[in-house]
Design a protein around this motif. Structure first.
Motif, PDB file in Angstrom:
ATOM      1  N   UNK A 179      -2.704  -0.793  16.250  1.00 51.62           N
ATOM      2  CA  UNK A 179      -2.385  -2.212  16.422  1.00 51.62           C
ATOM      3  C   UNK A 179      -1.852  -2.496  17.825  1.00 51.62           C
ATOM      4  N   UNK A 180      -1.156  -1.529  18.415  1.00 47.72           N
ATOM      5  CA  UNK A 180      -0.602  -1.708  19.762  1.00 47.72           C
ATOM      6  C   UNK A 180      -1.697  -1.887  20.812  1.00 47.72           C
ATOM      7  N   UNK A 181      -2.886  -1.357  20.526  1.00 47.39           N
ATOM      8  CA  UNK A 181      -4.006  -1.519  21.460  1.00 47.39           C
ATOM      9  C   UNK A 181      -5.064  -2.466  20.881  1.00 47.39           C
ATOM     10  N   UNK A 182      -4.605  -3.355  19.996  1.00 46.84           N
ATOM     11  CA  UNK A 182      -5.420  -4.443  19.429  1.00 46.84           C
ATOM     12  C   UNK A 182      -6.605  -3.983  18.592  1.00 46.84           C
ATOM     13  N   UNK A 183      -6.465  -2.832  17.946  1.00 44.97           N
ATOM     14  CA  UNK A 183      -7.513  -2.380  17.036  1.00 44.97           C
ATOM     15  C   UNK A 183      -7.301  -3.026  15.669  1.00 44.97           C
ATOM     16  N   UNK A 184      -8.396  -3.365  15.011  1.00 45.54           N
ATOM     17  CA  UNK A 184      -8.344  -3.869  13.647  1.00 45.54           C
ATOM     18  C   UNK A 184      -8.322  -2.652  12.725  1.00 45.54           C
ATOM     19  N   UNK A 185      -7.292  -2.553  11.893  1.00 47.92           N
ATOM     20  CA  UNK A 185      -7.160  -1.351  11.078  1.00 47.92           C
ATOM     21  C   UNK A 185      -6.634  -1.682   9.688  1.00 47.92           C
ATOM     22  N   UNK A 186      -6.871  -0.746   8.786  1.00 44.76           N
ATOM     23  CA  UNK A 186      -6.382  -0.831   7.414  1.00 44.76           C
ATOM     24  C   UNK A 186      -5.539   0.401   7.159  1.00 44.76           C
ATOM     25  N   UNK A 187      -4.325   0.174   6.679  1.00 38.56           N
ATOM     26  CA  UNK A 187      -3.482   1.296   6.284  1.00 38.56           C
ATOM     27  C   UNK A 187      -3.864   1.665   4.856  1.00 38.56           C
ATOM     28  N   UNK A 188      -4.437   2.853   4.702  1.00 41.17           N
ATOM     29  CA  UNK A 188      -4.910   3.293   3.398  1.00 41.17           C
ATOM     30  C   UNK A 188      -3.732   3.826   2.605  1.00 41.17           C
ATOM     31  N   UNK A 189      -3.393   3.127   1.537  1.00 39.38           N
ATOM     32  CA  UNK A 189      -2.287   3.548   0.684  1.00 39.38           C
ATOM     33  C   UNK A 189      -2.776   4.488  -0.400  1.00 39.38           C
ATOM     34  N   UNK A 190      -2.323   5.726  -0.357  1.00 44.06           N
ATOM     35  CA  UNK A 190      -2.782   6.697  -1.347  1.00 44.06           C
ATOM     36  C   UNK A 190      -2.311   6.346  -2.755  1.00 44.06           C
ATOM     37  N   UNK A 191      -1.267   5.526  -2.854  1.00 44.33           N
ATOM     38  CA  UNK A 191      -0.793   5.089  -4.162  1.00 44.33           C
ATOM     39  C   UNK A 191      -1.460   3.778  -4.594  1.00 44.33           C
ATOM     40  N   UNK A 192      -2.260   3.189  -3.727  1.00 47.52           N
ATOM     41  CA  UNK A 192      -2.988   1.951  -4.028  1.00 47.52           C
ATOM     42  C   UNK A 192      -4.396   2.072  -3.452  1.00 47.52           C
ATOM     43  N   UNK A 193      -5.115   3.099  -3.887  1.00 51.72           N
ATOM     44  CA  UNK A 193      -6.412   3.407  -3.297  1.00 51.72           C
ATOM     45  C   UNK A 193      -7.438   2.301  -3.487  1.00 51.72           C
ATOM     46  N   UNK A 194      -7.516   1.730  -4.673  1.00 53.92           N
ATOM     47  CA  UNK A 194      -8.511   0.683  -4.928  1.00 53.92           C
ATOM     48  C   UNK A 194      -8.258  -0.533  -4.043  1.00 53.92           C
ATOM     49  N   UNK A 195      -7.001  -0.912  -3.892  1.00 54.52           N
ATOM     50  CA  UNK A 195      -6.647  -2.057  -3.051  1.00 54.52           C
ATOM     51  C   UNK A 195      -6.980  -1.771  -1.586  1.00 54.52           C
ATOM     52  N   UNK A 196      -6.666  -0.575  -1.113  1.00 52.39           N
ATOM     53  CA  UNK A 196      -6.951  -0.204   0.277  1.00 52.39           C
ATOM     54  C   UNK A 196      -8.450  -0.172   0.534  1.00 52.39           C
ATOM     55  N   UNK A 197      -9.194   0.387  -0.408  1.00 58.62           N
ATOM     56  CA  UNK A 197     -10.649   0.455  -0.293  1.00 58.62           C
ATOM     57  C   UNK A 197     -11.234  -0.955  -0.220  1.00 58.62           C
ATOM     58  N   UNK A 198     -10.754  -1.848  -1.089  1.00 61.12           N
ATOM     59  CA  UNK A 198     -11.254  -3.222  -1.095  1.00 61.12           C
ATOM     60  C   UNK A 198     -10.907  -3.935   0.211  1.00 61.12           C
ATOM     61  N   UNK A 199      -9.721  -3.687   0.743  1.00 58.50           N
ATOM     62  CA  UNK A 199      -9.331  -4.311   2.017  1.00 58.50           C
ATOM     63  C   UNK A 199     -10.270  -3.877   3.142  1.00 58.50           C
ATOM     64  N   UNK A 200     -10.610  -2.589   3.175  1.00 61.88           N
ATOM     65  CA  UNK A 200     -11.545  -2.098   4.194  1.00 61.88           C
ATOM     66  C   UNK A 200     -12.917  -2.745   4.022  1.00 61.88           C
TER      67      UNK A 200
END
Length: 57
Positions: free
Chosen positions: A24-45
């Motif tokens: 984020x500091x270098x303006x990259x678009x990223x998703x923090x993959x939560x291992x405890x919320x895998x389905x939500x992280x996958x859907x966000x990506x």
């Protein structure tokens, strides 16, 4: 095929918060993959890419 004009570029998916902060500091678009919320992280990506998950048969 997603509409590239409506999709964001996703540069990084990572489970390490420190890497997300750096991206984020270098303006990259990223998703923090939560291992405890895998389905939500996958859907966000997928949302960033304008994609839908494959349906199970």
């Amino acid at each position: 095929m997603p509409d590239v004009n409506q999709s964001l570029v996703l540069n990084s998916v990572d489970d390490q918060h420190r890497n997300i902060i750096g991206a984020q500091a270098v303006s990259m678009c990223c998703v923090e993959f939560g291992v405890m919320a895998q389905a939500q992280s996958y859907q966000e990506a997928l949302d960033h890419l304008g994609l839908q998950p494959e349906e199970k048969i």
